[in-house]
Design a protein around this motif. Structure first.
Motif, short mmCIF file in Angstrom:
data_model
loop_
_atom_site.label_atom_id
_atom_site.label_comp_id
_atom_site.label_asym_id
_atom_site.label_seq_id
_atom_site.Cartn_x
_atom_site.Cartn_y
_atom_site.Cartn_z
N ARG A 1 0.58 51.70 18.64
CA ARG A 1 1.60 50.78 18.10
C ARG A 1 2.80 50.34 17.68
N LEU A 2 3.03 51.67 17.07
CA LEU A 2 4.21 52.06 16.63
C LEU A 2 5.33 52.37 17.01
N PHE A 3 4.60 52.43 18.48
CA PHE A 3 6.37 52.80 19.16
C PHE A 3 6.25 51.34 20.32
N VAL A 4 7.42 50.37 19.56
CA VAL A 4 7.36 48.96 19.81
C VAL A 4 7.91 49.21 21.26
N ALA A 5 8.14 48.59 22.23
CA ALA A 5 8.67 48.12 23.60
C ALA A 5 10.16 47.68 23.15
N THR A 6 10.25 47.04 22.84
CA THR A 6 11.74 45.42 21.98
C THR A 6 11.82 45.52 20.97
N MET A 7 12.78 45.34 20.24
CA MET A 7 13.38 44.84 19.14
C MET A 7 13.11 43.49 18.24
N GLU A 8 12.74 43.00 19.36
CA GLU A 8 12.06 41.47 18.23
C GLU A 8 10.90 41.94 17.67
N ALA A 9 10.06 42.65 19.29
CA ALA A 9 9.15 43.02 18.43
C ALA A 9 8.35 43.76 17.13
N GLY A 10 9.88 44.66 17.28
CA GLY A 10 9.49 45.18 15.93
C GLY A 10 10.29 44.80 14.96
N VAL A 11 10.97 44.09 13.90
CA VAL A 11 11.35 42.87 13.87
C VAL A 11 9.84 42.31 13.53
N GLU A 12 9.52 42.11 14.58
CA GLU A 12 7.84 40.76 14.14
C GLU A 12 6.88 41.83 13.64
N LEU A 13 6.98 42.84 13.92
CA LEU A 13 5.99 44.02 12.96
C LEU A 13 6.24 44.02 11.58
N ALA A 14 7.22 44.48 11.77
CA ALA A 14 8.25 44.56 10.41
C ALA A 14 8.15 43.34 9.16
N GLY A 15 7.77 41.99 10.03
CA GLY A 15 7.56 40.83 9.23
C GLY A 15 6.03 40.46 9.24
N THR A 16 5.48 40.86 9.90
CA THR A 16 3.68 41.13 9.79
C THR A 16 3.23 42.03 9.19
N GLU A 17 3.35 43.20 8.65
CA GLU A 17 2.87 43.95 8.49
C GLU A 17 3.28 44.95 7.17
N ARG A 18 2.67 45.72 6.57
CA ARG A 18 3.27 46.67 6.13
C ARG A 18 4.37 48.32 6.91
N VAL A 19 5.03 47.89 7.41
CA VAL A 19 5.38 48.58 8.83
C VAL A 19 6.95 48.83 8.49
N ALA A 20 8.29 49.80 8.07
CA ALA A 20 9.39 49.63 8.41
C ALA A 20 9.72 50.34 9.62
N PHE A 21 10.76 49.61 10.25
CA PHE A 21 11.38 49.37 11.42
C PHE A 21 12.02 50.52 11.75
N PHE A 22 12.08 51.92 12.24
CA PHE A 22 12.67 52.73 12.21
C PHE A 22 14.32 52.38 12.90
N GLN A 23 15.36 51.40 13.35
CA GLN A 23 15.88 51.40 13.76
C GLN A 23 17.94 50.99 14.01
N ASP A 24 19.01 51.19 15.21
CA ASP A 24 20.07 51.31 15.36
C ASP A 24 19.95 49.44 14.25
N VAL A 25 20.92 50.31 13.81
CA VAL A 25 21.69 49.37 12.16
C VAL A 25 22.31 47.90 13.36
N ASN A 26 23.21 47.97 14.11
CA ASN A 26 23.47 46.92 14.41
C ASN A 26 22.85 46.42 15.61
N SER A 27 22.34 46.63 15.98
CA SER A 27 21.48 45.47 17.89
C SER A 27 20.39 44.71 16.45
N VAL A 28 19.44 45.86 15.27
CA VAL A 28 18.28 45.32 14.82
C VAL A 28 18.85 43.83 13.91
N SER A 29 20.21 44.02 13.37
CA SER A 29 21.91 43.41 12.58
C SER A 29 21.74 41.36 13.47
#
Length: 412
Positions: free
Chosen positions: A259-287
């Motif tokens: 489940r930690l392999f997310v399909a979209t950036m939005e899913a990763g941000v949502e996961l980081a916002g709802t659980e104790r998860v750190a989203f390891f991702q490209d700064v430009n896209s997520v910013s």
């Protein structure tokens, strides 16, 4: 060919999921190339919606796979150069630069009740030293200032305790040696008082900027975060082949929980916002996705710094023409203008002031102490009233017994 990766590629859809338009930083860049080279584009989207990673059977997923199989000429997306990819595709000049960091939800510990506010201003050894000095000076002064009728240990325990709170006293030793000790203690108390006041003020007023972790390893071992990332990217392959212990630990954690392999950036941000998860991702896209949202923060060092490129089919006949005009857009200022258009002004979520409001959570121990004092006072008042009632009843009963005894004596 393109893959959704905001703000590089943005796909607008209607309520039924049908694509209405495609826009974004790379789409605008591609439109410039279309105008310069006078060609049209047939868009293609990879079914697995991945950038491209090698598969066990030797083939590739995502856009890289379509380039390798000859089904597409150009991959429009922020692709990183890797050695395995360079065997099956070519790359344009750099169109951006990115790094990976850890995105987490900002903590809210500053709103929790802080019972140790007034105690933690000093280290416990300092408090122990103050208590020891208070008792030692009170006892020692009795002997230094002898003979003095006003001096008792009880008096100076109370007087020196008041000195720590900068309260004056009418009782002072009459002899010179006693006054010297007394004044030295008072001056030391003044220094302690001002130091305590300064530390307490800073603790109450200044915003605490402590972060839960400083590295990827600390995030997993000390702060107990799970690490998530976007699947089908080049850095998933980097994680899989890494020799770095922290990165290897993160990849092992992801394999245990797919489940930690997310399909979209939005899913990763949502996961980081709802659980104790750190989203390891490209700064430009997520910013871009979290622009203006101060609920999140980036932590940890920068990983996998690299330039990103467009992808070409291997030995593409017009690759040199595309490369030339991509270079021209950079040198003529078109790329910087497009970047400013899509990323806009840098959003800052730092506090406008380094100070915070003096909240109830920080001063709760003072109110608790006042409540305990009020409760103790009321309790003693009730005990005194009760004892007074009992005493009066006892005295009244004693008078009645006397009267009865006197009456019996008179009768006889």
């Amino acid at each position: 060919m393109f893959k959704k990766s905001e703000p590089y590629i943005i796909i607008r859809k209607d309520d039924r999921g049908r694509t209405l338009s495609v826009e974004g930083y790379l789409v605008d860049l591609w439109r410039v190339l279309e105008d310069e080279l006078n060609f049209t584009t047939q868009w293609l989207v990879p079914q697995d919606e991945e950038f491209g990673t090698p598969l066990p059977n030797g083939s590739w997923s995502g856009m890289v796979g379509l380039l390798k199989n000859g089904r597409a000429d150009v991959a429009l997306g922020p692709l990183s150069v890797t050695i395995p990819r360079s065997y099956v595709m070519d790359f344009s000049p750099a169109i951006d630069y990115h790094v990976l960091r850890l995105l987490i939800l900002r903590g809210t510990s500053h709103d929790a009740l802080d019972w140790g506010t007034y105690i933690l201003a000093f280290h416990w050894l300092v408090w122990l030293s103050v208590i020891g000095l208070w008792v030692a000076m009170s006892v020692g002064l009795v002997f230094v200032a002898q003979p003095d009728a006003e001096i008792t240990i009880q008096n100076y325990l109370f007087i020196f305790l008041g000195a720590l709170a900068q309260q004056g006293s009418e009782v002072i030793p009459s002899c010179t040696r006693g006054r010297v000790v007394f004044y030295m203690y008072w001056i030391g108390s003044l220094l302690l008082y001002t130091s305590y006041t300064a530390r307490l003020t800073s603790q109450l007023a200044v915003v605490n900027t402590n972060t839960p972790f400083d590295s990827l390893r600390d995030a997993m071992t000390k702060a107990h975060y799970k690490i998530a990332t976007l699947k089908g990217t080049s850095y998933v392959s980097e994680l899989q082949a890494t020799t770095d212990p922290a990165l290897a630990m993160a990849y092992a954690q992801m394999e245990e929980d797919p489940r930690l392999f997310v399909a979209t950036m939005e899913a990763g941000v949502e996961l980081a916002g709802t659980e104790r998860v750190a989203f390891f991702q490209d700064v430009n896209s997520v910013s871009y996705i979290t622009h203006g949202n101060c609920s999140f923060q980036w932590l940890g060092p920068e990983y996998f710094p690299s330039y990103v490129h467009l992808g070409y089919r291997k030995n593409l006949s017009y690759a040199n023409a595309l490369t030339y005009y991509v270079t021209m857009t950079a040198t003529t200022g078109i790329i910087p203008k497009l970047m400013k258009k899509w990323w806009g002004a840098t959003s800052t979520c730092s506090a406008t002031t380094p100070f915070q409001n003096l909240s109830f959570s920080k001063t709760v121990s003072a109110f608790a102490l006042l409540a305990v004092g009020l409760g103790a006072g009321l309790s003693l008042l009730m005990i005194e009233v009760l004892l007074n009632c009992v005493y009066r009843a006892f005295q009244k009963r004693k008078k009645v017994n006397r009267w009865m005894q006197h009456r019996k004596t008179f009768y006889y």
